[in-house]
Design an enzyme around this catalytic site. Sequence first.
Site, PDB file in Angstrom:
ATOM      1  CB  VAL A  95      -0.946   0.009   1.212  1.00  0.00           C
ATOM      2  CG1 VAL A  95      -1.656   1.353   1.332  1.00  0.00           C
ATOM      3  CG2 VAL A  95      -1.962  -1.119   1.087  1.00  0.00           C
ATOM      4  CE1 TYR A 102     -16.771  10.938  -9.126  1.00  0.00           C
ATOM      5  CE2 TYR A 102     -14.693   9.854  -9.652  1.00  0.00           C
ATOM      6  CZ  TYR A 102     -15.825   9.975  -8.859  1.00  0.00           C
ATOM      7  OH  TYR A 102     -15.990   9.139  -7.796  1.00  0.00           O
ATOM      8  CB  SER A 126     -13.836   7.975 -19.373  1.00  0.00           C
ATOM      9  OG  SER A 126     -15.219   8.193 -19.168  1.00  0.00           O
ATOM     10  CE1 TYR A 179     -13.032  11.021 -15.060  1.00  0.00           C
ATOM     11  CE2 TYR A 179     -14.629  10.928 -16.843  1.00  0.00           C
ATOM     12  CZ  TYR A 179     -13.839  10.286 -15.915  1.00  0.00           C
ATOM     13  OH  TYR A 179     -13.847   8.919 -15.841  1.00  0.00           O
ATOM     14  CE  LYS A 182     -10.433   9.192 -16.649  1.00  0.00           C
ATOM     15  NZ  LYS A 182      -9.478   8.255 -16.047  1.00  0.00           N
TER      16      LYS A 182
END
Length: 254
Positions: free
Chosen positions: A63, A98, A146, A159, A163
């Site tokens: 992580v 977004y 996207s 956004y 993309k």
Amino acid sequence: MAGVQDMQGKVVLYTGAAGGLGLQTTLQLMGRGATVVAVDNDPAKVAALQDAATSVTTGRLVVSIADLSDLEGFRAELKARLGEVGGFDVVINNAAVYPSKPFEDYSIEEHQAVQRINVDAGVVAVQEALPGMRERAFGRIINISSITISGEWANLSPYVASKGALIGLTRAWAREFGAYGITVNAIAPGAFPTDAEAIHPDPEGYVRHVLDSQAVKRRGHVGDIAHAVAFFAAEEAGFITGQTLHVNGGWVMG
């Protein structure tokens, strides 16, 4: 079909790895034997990923808590992780923000903030991973784009721009890195039931719209994306580069 250990010894750098589409993919890559460096900054989601990972008996989860809006901090974190894992064989640029409002209501600073996380952090990730990939003559870079780049969605212009930029980078990097055994591809998910859908004021109406628009009359599930990522990450996908795979149930075709 590739075996369960087909990514044994591979190290995956995955941004947004604890999110709605990330968790299941992380688990699948671990299940194939990979070490996944999971980058995220949501404590609850990270805890859920760590809990889910205890059920996977192969692979390894590392992580990495990082704020992708702090590019130099992110770069320093990646350098530290490189010292721990030795190199990144696969980079998955998935993390994104977004915000949703009309174009004229965004300040230029808000627009730039979206690009910083959605695009520039991916550039930093690839910059840090590339030297090791070139040295090993192997690499897989996967950019998560996207369905919104098709132009059907309003009020998401920063956004959508981000993309679209990932599609451009996919093609540019594929051209530049191919000689070193590195492939670069993009995946454009359709409408998946994740936290991103919370921006819609009429969730039930949105679900009806999704199913009416798709050729496949079911909602997408996270496994659909996980399988696509695993496909591009595999050694067997080494002759596929510069491509965008649309995983959207036939909503947008092409």
